[in-house]
Design an enzyme around this catalytic site. Structure first.
Site, short mmCIF file in Angstrom:
data_model
loop_
_atom_site.label_atom_id
_atom_site.label_comp_id
_atom_site.label_asym_id
_atom_site.label_seq_id
_atom_site.Cartn_x
_atom_site.Cartn_y
_atom_site.Cartn_z
N HIS A 19 -9.17 16.34 -22.05
CA HIS A 19 -10.16 15.61 -21.23
C HIS A 19 -11.48 16.39 -21.14
CE1 HIS A 19 -11.42 12.89 -17.92
NE2 HIS A 19 -12.09 13.97 -17.52
N GLU A 20 -11.38 17.64 -20.75
CA GLU A 20 -12.60 18.44 -20.58
C GLU A 20 -13.28 18.72 -21.93
OE1 GLU A 20 -13.97 18.80 -17.81
OE2 GLU A 20 -12.27 18.09 -16.63
N HIS A 23 -15.83 16.04 -22.71
CA HIS A 23 -17.15 16.28 -22.11
C HIS A 23 -17.88 17.41 -22.83
CE1 HIS A 23 -16.08 13.60 -18.89
NE2 HIS A 23 -15.16 14.41 -18.37
#
Length: 357
Positions: A19-20, A23
């Site tokens: 997920h990170e 980004h």
């Protein structure tokens, strides 16, 4: 407990990392300065600076963050070093708040997007490694066990064969299913054969509203066919779409009913993942994919402090033609984060009560 802890750390660690990373890599490609890429919250346990970015693992493994310069521009009371870094980055046109709305939108949405991509890849791996389900055997051999259901709590495993229900012999899955359904939510005694050992377990079926009958959380042995890469990709995509629809319907129903019945936090996830790991690697991968989709959907909810909240601010900015003042947006996100933490404490407390008491 050891299996539960290790599997929980593995699953949650991978989901947060992916997920990170969504980004992080998008911000890097656009040219935004990333100050820290962290797994976990709280004090740093391990950290290493590479270039302008600090990569760290923190003490509380219940999330992570990708800190970008200019997400929340510093005010006059901020440390001098922080202001200096922000001003220098801004001169180079690399702060988050300097980017075009579509670029900030892309950075914000790529975390959840990679969670869906991860689920898609996991489903492909499952179909390639274990085959495509085509039918179910009519024997009483257990194929899969649902975590947090009576069968899982009683210690049953895939491969176990149910010989009798309350002393009545069963030779087919349908016979066994009918006997369990007849028992309602009353305790039943199962005679189980595991390899060359026969033993008995007592458990109480749970009523399933969708099926309109009592169940213990098992499914029959699945007959599979081997598939090639192309078919695995197609089926992986279909399974991802199907699971996403199912979860969205569940979330909508929960909101409509104003009920927190289906809501679970880290303790429930740890319990589910631990039980899934004990019932086989395929089951663990399947639940990992489902939890990854859940994480993607939750982060897209239009709530402050979540990715969905940031997306709403960007959309509003595009409609208004100007951004909300940074200090106001920052305050809203801060309040939202505090409320989310309070909700998390409540959910963890409820999970502990439901699981252990």
């Amino acid at each position: 407990m050891f299996v539960t802890i290790i599997s929980f750390i593995f699953v949650l660690g991978v989901l947060i990392l992916v997920h990170e990373f969504g980004h992080f890599i998008t911000a890097k490609k656009i040219g935004i300065r990333v100050e820290e890429f962290a797994i976990g919250f709280g004090p740093q346990l391990i950290s290493k600076r590479k270039g302008e970015t600090v990569y760290s693992i923190r003490a509380v493994p219940l999330g992570g963050f990708c800190s970008m310069t200019g997400e929340f521009p510093p005010d006059d009371d901020a440390p001098e070093e922080e202001i200096k870094i922000y001003e220098e980055t801004k001169r180079n046109g690399r702060t988050f708040d300097q980017q075009l709305p579509w670029q900030r939108f892309l950075v914000s949405i790529m975390g959840p997007v990679l969670n869906f991509v991860l689920a898609f890849i996991l489903f492909i791996v499952i179909f390639l490694g274990y085959g495509l389900p085509v039918s179910q055997s009519n024997t009483t051999e257990i194929g899969q066990i649902t975590p947090q259901m009576p069968a899982a709590e009683a210690g049953l495993r895939p491969g176990d064969k149910i010989v009798s229900v309350n002393g009545q012999k069963t030779e087919t899955w349908q016979e066994m299913s009918n006997l369990l359904a007849e028992s309602g939510d009353q305790e039943v005694v199962l005679e189980v054969k595991r390899e060359n050992e026969i033993f008995k377990v007592s458990l109480s079926p749970e009523y399933n509203q969708q099926l309109d009958k009592a169940v213990i959380g098992i499914s029959g042995k699945i007959i599979r066919e081997n598939v090639g890469p192309i078919k695995a990709v197609v089926q992986g995509f279909n399974q991802t779409v199907y699971s996403t629809k199912l979860i969205i319907v569940g979330v909508v129903d929960m909101i409509k009913a104003r009920s927190a019945e289906g809501l679970g936090g880290p303790v429930m996830i740890a319990n589910v993942v631990g039980q899934a790991a004990k019932t086989g690697f395929e089951n663990l991968l399947n639940w990992m994919a489902v939890i990854s989709i859940n994480l993607g959907i939750i982060n897209l909810l239009p709530l402050p402090a979540l990715d969905g909240g940031r997306l709403i601010f960007i959309i509003v900015e595009k409609i208004r033609g100007k951004a909300l003042p940074a200090e106001k947006e920052g305050l809203i996100h801060m309040i939202g984060f505090a409320l989310l933490m309070l909700l998390m404490v409540f959910i963890i407390y409820r999970d502990i009560v439901n699981i252990f008491f």
